[in-house]
Write a protein that holds these residues in place. Sequence first.
Motif, mmCIF file in Angstrom:
data_model
loop_
_atom_site.group_PDB
_atom_site.id
_atom_site.type_symbol
_atom_site.label_atom_id
_atom_site.label_comp_id
_atom_site.label_asym_id
_atom_site.label_seq_id
_atom_site.Cartn_x
_atom_site.Cartn_y
_atom_site.Cartn_z
ATOM 1 N N LEU A 139 -19.427 -21.274 27.662
ATOM 2 C CA LEU A 139 -18.204 -21.528 26.897
ATOM 3 C C LEU A 139 -18.537 -21.995 25.484
ATOM 4 N N LEU A 140 -19.490 -22.901 25.381
ATOM 5 C CA LEU A 140 -19.859 -23.416 24.061
ATOM 6 C C LEU A 140 -20.477 -22.313 23.214
ATOM 7 N N ALA A 141 -21.265 -21.446 23.839
ATOM 8 C CA ALA A 141 -21.881 -20.344 23.096
ATOM 9 C C ALA A 141 -20.809 -19.395 22.565
ATOM 10 N N ARG A 142 -19.820 -19.088 23.388
ATOM 11 C CA ARG A 142 -18.739 -18.203 22.943
ATOM 12 C C ARG A 142 -17.940 -18.843 21.805
ATOM 13 N N LEU A 143 -17.660 -20.130 21.945
ATOM 14 C CA LEU A 143 -16.901 -20.822 20.902
ATOM 15 C C LEU A 143 -17.698 -20.849 19.601
ATOM 16 N N SER A 144 -18.990 -21.087 19.690
ATOM 17 C CA SER A 144 -19.839 -21.154 18.493
ATOM 18 C C SER A 144 -19.925 -19.808 17.789
ATOM 19 N N ALA A 145 -19.723 -18.730 18.547
ATOM 20 C CA ALA A 145 -19.827 -17.384 17.972
ATOM 21 C C ALA A 145 -18.543 -16.934 17.278
ATOM 22 N N ARG A 146 -17.467 -17.691 17.432
ATOM 23 C CA ARG A 146 -16.205 -17.282 16.822
ATOM 24 C C ARG A 146 -16.234 -17.521 15.305
ATOM 25 N N PRO A 147 -15.525 -16.700 14.529
ATOM 26 C CA PRO A 147 -15.500 -16.868 13.065
ATOM 27 C C PRO A 147 -14.955 -18.236 12.669
ATOM 28 N N GLU A 148 -15.551 -18.837 11.668
ATOM 29 C CA GLU A 148 -15.116 -20.163 11.230
ATOM 30 C C GLU A 148 -13.679 -20.143 10.708
ATOM 31 N N THR A 149 -13.235 -18.982 10.237
ATOM 32 C CA THR A 149 -11.889 -18.892 9.672
ATOM 33 C C THR A 149 -10.816 -18.729 10.748
ATOM 34 N N GLU A 150 -11.220 -18.489 11.962
ATOM 35 C CA GLU A 150 -10.269 -18.297 13.055
ATOM 36 C C GLU A 150 -9.673 -19.640 13.465
ATOM 37 N N SER A 151 -8.407 -19.651 13.824
ATOM 38 C CA SER A 151 -7.781 -20.909 14.235
ATOM 39 C C SER A 151 -8.459 -21.443 15.491
ATOM 40 N N ASP A 152 -8.429 -22.751 15.642
ATOM 41 C CA ASP A 152 -9.073 -23.376 16.798
ATOM 42 C C ASP A 152 -8.468 -22.876 18.109
ATOM 43 N N TRP A 153 -7.167 -22.726 18.138
ATOM 44 C CA TRP A 153 -6.488 -22.306 19.382
ATOM 45 C C TRP A 153 -6.928 -20.903 19.790
ATOM 46 N N VAL A 154 -6.995 -20.014 18.823
ATOM 47 C CA VAL A 154 -7.434 -18.646 19.115
ATOM 48 C C VAL A 154 -8.911 -18.640 19.511
ATOM 49 N N ALA A 155 -9.720 -19.446 18.831
ATOM 50 C CA ALA A 155 -11.144 -19.519 19.150
ATOM 51 C C ALA A 155 -11.355 -20.014 20.581
ATOM 52 N N LEU A 156 -10.566 -20.989 21.004
ATOM 53 C CA LEU A 156 -10.658 -21.484 22.374
ATOM 54 C C LEU A 156 -10.254 -20.403 23.374
ATOM 55 N N ARG A 157 -9.188 -19.692 23.040
ATOM 56 C CA ARG A 157 -8.749 -18.619 23.947
ATOM 57 C C ARG A 157 -9.839 -17.567 24.100
#
Length: 213
Positions: free
Chosen positions: A79-97
């Motif tokens: 989960l942490l790896a997937r979250l870390s791979a999300r774009p920094e500009t993406e909203s936190d809620w979308v990144a968590l999803r």
Amino acid sequence: METGRGPGLRAITRAIARDEVRARISRTAEELFLTRGYDETTVDQISAGVGMSQRSFFRYFASKEDIVLDNYDRLGHDLLARLSARPETESDWVALRRAFDVVTEQLADPEVRGHGTAVQRLVDSTPGLLAPYLQRLDGIQQRMTGRLAERAAARGRAADPVVLRATVGAAFACLQAAISHACGNEPGALADLLDSAMDSVRGAEVVTAEVVT
């Protein structure tokens, strides 16, 4: 010839072999836990089921508790790896999803979903497993909260840690609700159920969680 820039072939081979043995122990142990009961299953029985000595068992797991909880440790890492791979500009809620895709992808397989549900029921009904499971779950959420704070800092902003922790908690509540419905009630696409739950509480993502520094 090894260059020192990374693990050599021999080390990689050993690691793969170790992972395979750990997986075999886990499968055997979980089958015993589900058929005989967790408290009634001994390390000796697990070792015998795998075809190894008790001494060899302890080379791979410190206890039978660790066999079950190892699943959640690996999930937290993924989960942490997937979250870390999300774009920094993406909203936190979308990144968590999107990080939760780790779970929806695994549970898309009915057999995996059925086994996972059985193991979770075992954890929920076993006091010796429930407390350390909850500790691990809290640890996963804390690490993901920390990652969200790092994302905010990368955008030149300071994040309210309380709001971030609440946001992560709300997202996990949506995940748990979707899993419970998919596994315990009407079978359905977990991804769709999770989307519906998270869309319904998207207001939990408070824009004012970030304050320009």
